[in-house]
Scaffold this motif. Structure first.
Motif, short mmCIF file in Angstrom:
data_model
loop_
_atom_site.label_atom_id
_atom_site.label_comp_id
_atom_site.label_asym_id
_atom_site.label_seq_id
_atom_site.Cartn_x
_atom_site.Cartn_y
_atom_site.Cartn_z
N MET A 24 19.43 112.48 114.26
CA MET A 24 18.16 112.41 113.55
C MET A 24 18.22 113.19 112.24
SD MET A 24 16.39 110.36 115.24
CE MET A 24 14.88 110.53 114.28
N THR A 25 18.95 114.31 112.21
CA THR A 25 19.11 115.05 110.96
C THR A 25 19.83 114.20 109.92
OG1 THR A 25 19.18 117.15 112.16
CG2 THR A 25 20.08 117.14 109.93
N GLY A 26 20.91 113.53 110.36
CA GLY A 26 21.63 112.65 109.44
C GLY A 26 20.75 111.51 108.94
N VAL A 27 19.98 110.92 109.86
CA VAL A 27 19.08 109.82 109.46
C VAL A 27 18.02 110.33 108.49
CG1 VAL A 27 17.31 108.25 110.31
CG2 VAL A 27 19.46 108.47 111.54
N ALA A 28 17.46 111.52 108.77
CA ALA A 28 16.42 112.08 107.91
C ALA A 28 16.96 112.34 106.50
CB ALA A 28 15.87 113.37 108.51
N GLY A 173 4.93 113.69 102.84
CA GLY A 173 4.40 112.89 103.94
C GLY A 173 5.51 112.21 104.73
N LEU A 174 6.53 111.71 103.99
CA LEU A 174 7.66 111.09 104.67
C LEU A 174 8.40 112.09 105.56
CD1 LEU A 174 9.53 108.64 105.05
CD2 LEU A 174 10.79 109.39 103.01
N ARG A 175 8.56 113.30 105.04
CA ARG A 175 9.24 114.32 105.84
C ARG A 175 8.45 114.62 107.12
NH1 ARG A 175 10.34 116.84 100.69
NH2 ARG A 175 12.61 116.80 100.26
N ARG A 176 7.12 114.74 106.97
CA ARG A 176 6.30 115.02 108.15
C ARG A 176 6.45 113.89 109.19
NH1 ARG A 176 2.61 116.93 104.25
NH2 ARG A 176 1.54 114.90 104.22
N SER A 177 6.44 112.67 108.71
CA SER A 177 6.59 111.53 109.63
C SER A 177 7.95 111.57 110.32
CB SER A 177 6.42 110.21 108.86
OG SER A 177 5.14 110.13 108.28
N ILE A 178 8.99 111.89 109.53
CA ILE A 178 10.33 111.96 110.12
C ILE A 178 10.41 113.08 111.15
CG2 ILE A 178 12.74 112.48 109.62
CD1 ILE A 178 12.44 110.97 107.02
N PHE A 179 9.80 114.22 110.83
CA PHE A 179 9.83 115.33 111.79
C PHE A 179 9.09 114.96 113.08
CE2 PHE A 179 10.23 118.49 108.06
CZ PHE A 179 11.61 118.37 108.10
N ILE A 184 9.48 113.32 118.73
CA ILE A 184 9.22 112.40 119.83
C ILE A 184 10.53 111.89 120.43
CG2 ILE A 184 8.27 110.14 120.39
CD1 ILE A 184 6.10 110.68 118.28
N VAL A 185 11.46 111.49 119.53
CA VAL A 185 12.76 111.00 120.01
C VAL A 185 13.49 112.10 120.78
CG1 VAL A 185 15.03 110.19 119.28
CG2 VAL A 185 12.98 109.26 118.21
N LEU A 186 13.38 113.34 120.28
CA LEU A 186 14.05 114.45 120.96
C LEU A 186 13.47 114.68 122.35
CD1 LEU A 186 16.19 116.63 120.58
CD2 LEU A 186 14.43 118.12 119.66
N LEU A 187 12.14 114.65 122.45
CA LEU A 187 11.52 114.84 123.76
C LEU A 187 11.89 113.71 124.71
CD1 LEU A 187 7.94 116.05 122.73
CD2 LEU A 187 9.78 117.41 123.72
N LEU A 188 11.83 112.47 124.19
CA LEU A 188 12.22 111.34 125.03
C LEU A 188 13.69 111.44 125.43
CD1 LEU A 188 10.36 108.39 123.24
CD2 LEU A 188 9.75 109.51 125.39
N GLY A 189 14.52 111.84 124.46
CA GLY A 189 15.95 111.99 124.76
C GLY A 189 16.22 113.05 125.81
N ILE A 190 15.53 114.20 125.68
CA ILE A 190 15.73 115.26 126.67
C ILE A 190 15.26 114.80 128.06
CG2 ILE A 190 14.96 117.56 127.35
CD1 ILE A 190 14.84 118.28 124.37
N ALA A 191 14.07 114.13 128.07
CA ALA A 191 13.57 113.64 129.37
C ALA A 191 14.53 112.60 129.95
CB ALA A 191 12.19 113.02 129.19
N GLY A 192 15.01 111.69 129.09
CA GLY A 192 15.98 110.70 129.57
C GLY A 192 17.28 111.33 130.02
N ALA A 193 17.74 112.34 129.27
CA ALA A 193 18.98 113.02 129.64
C ALA A 193 18.86 113.71 130.99
CB ALA A 193 19.37 114.03 128.55
#
Length: 540
Positions: A24-28, A173-179, A184-193
């Motif tokens: 996500m850092t690379g994508v951001a 605004g774009l940065r806030r959206s990316i964060f 959300i992706v991180l939380l979903l990833g942790i829960a999925g992991a």
């Protein structure tokens, strides 16, 4: 300080989390960089469009030379765009309108030289970077034309810092959206992991617990596998005579009928079974296969330890028998001479002294001495047997000649001896006299256990690579608690005898690479069965 040990599930979850953060850092960074470039390009196009509009609006006032109108135009542009300055120049680059009045009537080339400039476009448009009062400024210039006549040029300059600040505000605004998306992706990833790690580690945890049970000595530990597939159901097999029919884990069953051929032991067939759909569906994945390998390993370990215990028990028994045999040999040798002397003395007294009572007691002495001699001979024969004299022999001939030895005794007791021989029994490789002794001992035991009016049946039968010889009586039978001891030396339930008869039979059969089994029911009789390899398969 005690080192921290992380569980497999936690390691997996941390690894997934780190990968998500890096991704996500690379994508951001990539999205923000591209968006920044796009905004700069959009700003440049907007600025150039604004200059073109200024040039278009200034064409009329330039033609009639209306300074007031030109001044109004540049100030309107500055108010609308927050530019650093706006200016209109004639064809001699003399400034005729400028948002900074101090620059009126001066030439454009008197301004600070550009730090960066782009070549003029075919339309005469230029963009250059200059330093104005120590601040970087981007200047956009467009020529003013009426028809083909060149009247001058229009210029608008924008502060680089101001434009960068505007772009940064747009990107905030774009940065806030990316964060937010990253969170959300991180939380979903942790829960999925955690979910996936739990799914993976649960069977490993069960496997670990069973391993600890085995380590603690529980060799009956087994990891449950709910995915087990029954081969006859999965393959639609109706071979009910197959050893695996009605069972699970057919790959661990010997002699199965898979693929139209009889398969051997587990170690021989598992290579083929790993490619079988039954094994693959039962295992499911690598962890499931690991569970099945563990279960089979424990089963093999349990079997091998049981066999080892049997071997050790047999070894101890043989050692005891060896010591007992040496003792029996010594006792027998030491006993024979006194017994012979007693028998000769009794015989002499019987011949030379008359008397009914004396003769009766001397006869008893002679009979008991003969019985002691027989027992002594049994001791000697059991403790130091002679080597086998092997030759191909008709087992039926042994049976018939042995029956003739006991026929009279059986007749005297009103016991019938029935011979049911299979004339197609192949020859066996055996010692005629030793095998005859084994059959004789079984017949004598059968006669002793039978009652008047009963029958003893002796049967021979071919059975593939082997043959069977059975002796069956209908006597009193053997209690279950005594069956496991009947082949032990000196074990007997009779009041007379050495207790070596069945022990000798057992040893003779095993010397011929055969097996002996017993079936008995109290009050219904006993059946002894000897299984011997035929001549082609004897391997002795």
């Amino acid at each position: 300080m005690k080192p921290v040990s992380l569980g497999l599930g936690l390691k997996f979850s941390l690894a997934v989390t780190v990968l998500i953060v890096l991704a996500m850092t690379g994508v951001a960074v990539l999205v923000i960089s591209n968006q920044k470039d796009a905004l700069r390009e959009h700003t440049a196009r907007s600025s150039l469009t604004m200059v073109k509009n200024l040039a278009h609006d200034a064409a009329g006032p330039m033609l009639v030379f209306d300074p007031l109108r030109l001044d109004e135009l540049v100030r309107t542009v500055q108010e609308a765009t927050s530019c650093a300055y706006a200016a209109v120049m004639d064809r001699e680059e003399l400034i005729v309108a400028h948002t900074t009045r101090a620059r009126l009537s001066s030439r454009r080339d008197l301004v600070d030289p550009p730090a960066l400039a782009t070549p003029a476009s075919p339309d005469g448009e230029t963009v250059r970077r200059i330093i104005l009062e120590g601040e970087p400024v981007t200047e956009y210039t467009v020529p003013i034309h009426i028809g083909s006549e060149f009247l001058g040029s229009a210029t608008i300059a924008y502060s680089v810092r101001t434009m960068d600040a505007l772009i940064e505000r747009e990107l905030a605004g774009l940065r806030r959206s990316i964060f937010v998306i990253t969170g959300i992706v991180l939380l979903l990833g942790i829960a999925g992991a955690f979910g996936v790690s739990t799914l993976l580690t649960r069977p490993l945890t069960r496997l670990k617990q069973k391993m600890q049970d085995v380590q603690a000595g529980n060799l009956h530990a087994e990891v449950e596998n709910p995915r087990l597939v029954r081969c006859w159901e999965r393959l639609g097999c109706d071979r009910k005579d197959c050893p695996s029919y009605g069972k699970t884990r057919c790959w661990a069953v010997a002699g199965t009928f898979c693929h139209g051929a009889v398969q051997g032991q587990f170690a021989q067939k598992i290579g083929d079974c790993r490619n079988c759909v039954v094994y693959q569906e039962s295992s499911g994945d690598e962890i499931g296969e690991l569970v099945e390998v563990f279960n089979q390993m424990v089963k093999d370990l349990r079997y091998n330890l049981t066999e080892l215990e049997k071997v050790n028990t047999e070894k101890a028994r043989m050692e005891r028998l060896s010591a007992l045999g040496e003792m029996a040999t010594t006792v027998a040798h030491e006993t024979k001479n006194p017994l012979n002397s007693i028998r000769l003395a009794a015989s002499y007294l019987k011949k030379n002294f008359q008397g009914e009572i004396l003769s009766e007691f001397l006869s008893i002495i002679e009979e008991e001495v003969m019985r002691l001699n027989e027992i002594t001979s049994d001791f000697l024969g059991f403790s130091k047997p002679a080597p086998l004299k092997l030759k191909t022999t008709d087992i039926n001939a042994i049976v018939k000649s042995t029956v003739e030895l006991v026929r009279q005794e059986a007749t005297d007791r009103n016991i019938e001896v029935v011979i049911l021989t299979d004339e197609h029994v192949p020859p066996v490789l055996c010692d005629f006299s030793r095998m005859k002794q084994a059959v004789l001992n079984l017949l004598l035991n059968a006669i002793d256990a039978s009652t008047a009016g009963s029958a003893i049946i002796i049967t021979t039968e071919a059975a593939g690579a082997s043959m069977t010889l059975s002796v069956q009586d209908s006597g009193r039978g053997i209690p279950p608690e005594e069956i496991e001891n009947i082949f032990k030396p000196f074990y007997t339930t009779k009041t007379r005898g050495s207790g070596l008869g069945l022990a000798i039979v057992d040893r003779i059969v095993k010397e011929h690479k055969g097996e002996i089994a017993v079936e008995s029911a109290v009050g219904k009789g006993t059946k002894f069965t000897i299984v011997l390899p035929v001549y082609e398969h004897a391997g002795i």
